[in-house]
Design a protein around this motif. Structure first.
Motif, PDB file in Angstrom:
ATOM      1  N   MET A   1     -10.070 -44.899   8.484  1.00  0.00           N
ATOM      2  CA  MET A   1     -10.254 -43.594   9.278  1.00  0.00           C
ATOM      3  C   MET A   1     -10.201 -43.900  10.809  1.00  0.00           C
ATOM      4  SD  MET A   1     -13.676 -42.082   7.413  1.00  0.00           S
ATOM      5  CE  MET A   1     -14.615 -43.680   7.255  1.00  0.00           C
ATOM      6  N   ALA A   2      -9.818 -45.126  11.267  1.00  0.00           N
ATOM      7  CA  ALA A   2      -9.825 -45.592  12.678  1.00  0.00           C
ATOM      8  C   ALA A   2      -8.729 -45.114  13.541  1.00  0.00           C
ATOM      9  CB  ALA A   2      -9.949 -46.934  12.982  1.00  0.00           C
ATOM     10  N   ASP A   3      -8.775 -44.987  14.619  1.00  0.00           N
ATOM     11  CA  ASP A   3      -7.736 -44.316  15.583  1.00  0.00           C
ATOM     12  C   ASP A   3      -7.835 -44.842  16.953  1.00  0.00           C
ATOM     13  OD1 ASP A   3      -5.402 -43.006  16.855  1.00  0.00           O
ATOM     14  OD2 ASP A   3      -6.066 -41.061  16.190  1.00  0.00           O
TER      15      ASP A   3
ATOM     16  N   LEU B   1      -6.593 -42.057   6.690  1.00  0.00           N
ATOM     17  CA  LEU B   1      -7.515 -41.168   6.326  1.00  0.00           C
ATOM     18  C   LEU B   1      -7.940 -40.252   7.403  1.00  0.00           C
ATOM     19  CD1 LEU B   1      -9.687 -42.991   3.790  1.00  0.00           C
ATOM     20  CD2 LEU B   1      -7.599 -41.511   3.250  1.00  0.00           C
ATOM     21  N   THR B   2      -7.442 -40.460   8.858  1.00  0.00           N
ATOM     22  CA  THR B   2      -8.081 -39.948   9.865  1.00  0.00           C
ATOM     23  C   THR B   2      -7.792 -38.183   9.996  1.00  0.00           C
ATOM     24  OG1 THR B   2      -5.794 -40.107  10.795  1.00  0.00           O
ATOM     25  CG2 THR B   2      -7.598 -41.737  11.441  1.00  0.00           C
ATOM     26  N   ARG B   3      -6.837 -37.641   9.218  1.00  0.00           N
ATOM     27  CA  ARG B   3      -6.485 -36.302   9.193  1.00  0.00           C
ATOM     28  C   ARG B   3      -7.561 -35.887   8.165  1.00  0.00           C
ATOM     29  NH1 ARG B   3      -1.955 -35.282   5.449  1.00  0.00           N
ATOM     30  NH2 ARG B   3      -1.229 -36.936   4.454  1.00  0.00           N
TER      31      ARG B   3
ATOM     32  N   VAL C   1     -13.965 -40.043  13.196  1.00  0.00           N
ATOM     33  CA  VAL C   1     -12.977 -40.992  13.600  1.00  0.00           C
ATOM     34  C   VAL C   1     -13.240 -41.768  14.611  1.00  0.00           C
ATOM     35  CG1 VAL C   1     -10.630 -41.004  14.635  1.00  0.00           C
ATOM     36  CG2 VAL C   1     -10.999 -39.421  12.693  1.00  0.00           C
ATOM     37  N   SER C   2     -14.214 -41.106  15.674  1.00  0.00           N
ATOM     38  CA  SER C   2     -14.439 -41.739  16.682  1.00  0.00           C
ATOM     39  C   SER C   2     -15.660 -42.946  16.333  1.00  0.00           C
ATOM     40  CB  SER C   2     -15.301 -40.829  17.808  1.00  0.00           C
ATOM     41  OG  SER C   2     -15.727 -41.600  18.822  1.00  0.00           O
TER      42      SER C   2
ATOM     43  N   GLY D   1     -15.114 -46.758  16.555  1.00  0.00           N
ATOM     44  CA  GLY D   1     -15.896 -48.051  17.800  1.00  0.00           C
ATOM     45  C   GLY D   1     -16.445 -49.018  16.698  1.00  0.00           C
ATOM     46  N   TRP D   2     -16.755 -48.997  15.352  1.00  0.00           N
ATOM     47  CA  TRP D   2     -17.356 -49.805  14.763  1.00  0.00           C
ATOM     48  C   TRP D   2     -16.330 -50.867  14.136  1.00  0.00           C
ATOM     49  CZ3 TRP D   2     -21.692 -51.770  12.568  1.00  0.00           C
ATOM     50  CH2 TRP D   2     -21.589 -52.791  11.588  1.00  0.00           C
ATOM     51  N   HIS D   3     -15.193 -50.354  13.669  1.00  0.00           N
ATOM     52  CA  HIS D   3     -14.187 -51.071  13.349  1.00  0.00           C
ATOM     53  C   HIS D   3     -13.698 -52.049  14.548  1.00  0.00           C
ATOM     54  CE1 HIS D   3     -10.794 -52.308  10.345  1.00  0.00           C
ATOM     55  NE2 HIS D   3     -10.277 -52.335  11.405  1.00  0.00           N
TER      56      HIS D   3
END
Length: 235
Positions: free
Chosen positions: A120-122, A131-133, A140-141, A145-147
């Protein structure tokens, strides 16, 4: 007449579990290296590989060999405390110890979280998860940040601690950990010989025959298919 102890070579780690272990180790190291160096295309490929491996391990934890099943190393708090006090149950020395089990579950949980957030990261430059969309911008944010921050460094710390723990047990406590994860067998000390388990030492071995290996191959193919499908969602 007194019972005598016996020592016998016992299949503890089935082949699918061993292949999973080493494949996951190399894939995670690859993820760390590619992530730190910005080699994102390979980072994604390794991420999908880890996704397939984790899905397989979750299923294999219910249908795999005796000592690879989660039921074999889910310990009650009392068992953990007894182990720390040096009063280990004989089973604690065959598969995962209570501390080893906690480490396994911690690593699996963290890697699942890290893979999920990666999907989900961008970074808003060149890399976005498939999976961001499908999730909100806030998600996403949060995932990004976590990733890229906490999750990445916790993985590095856990991997480092795992290597140090293995070195401690091998070099200081003289426990054979690496060999059994290569051959699958351990020298197990148990009570009188038992024909019931078929290994001559009363300890139930893990099933590791052609049928179970074929099942593992089919399950991994299914898990790899799921990972491939997830990858196909990437724009």
């Amino acid at each position: 007449m007194t019972d005598t102890l016996s020592v016998a070579r016992t299949r503890v780690w089935d082949l699918p579990t061993r292949l999973f272990h080493w494949a996951l180790a190399f894939a995670v190291i690859g993820l760390i290296v590619t992530g730190l160096n910005g080699i994102m295309e390979w980072h994604f490929r390794l991420g999908y590989t880890v996704l397939a491996l984790l899905l397989f391990r979750l299923v294999w934890g219910f249908v795999g060999g005796r000592w690879s099943r989660f039921a074999a190393f889910i310990y009650a708090p009392g068992s953990v405390i007894a182990y720390l006090r040096g009063k280990a149950h004989p089973d604690h020395l065959i598969g995962h110890t209570p501390l080893g089990a906690l480490s396994v579950f911690a690593v699996l949980a963290l890697l699942i979280l890290q893979v999920a957030t990666g999907l989900m990261a961008d970074d808003e430059i060149s890399a976005s998860g498939p999976l961001t969309r499908f999730v909100s911008g806030a998600m996403v944010s949060l995932a990004t940040g976590w990733h890229k921050a906490q999750g990445k460094w916790i993985v590095i710390v856990l991997v480092s601690l795992h290597v140090l723990a293995v070195l401690f047990y091998v070099l200081v406590k003289r426990h054979r950990l690496v060999g059994p994860m290569l051959s699958g067998d351990k020298l197990v000390i148990a009570g009188p010989a038992s024909n019931k388990n078929g290994n001559g030492n009363g300890v139930a071995p893990s099933r590791d025959d052609a049928a179970s290996r074929t099942l593992a191959l089919l399950l991994f193919a299914l898990c790899a298919g799921v990972a491939f499908w997830v990858a196909s969602l990437r724009l």
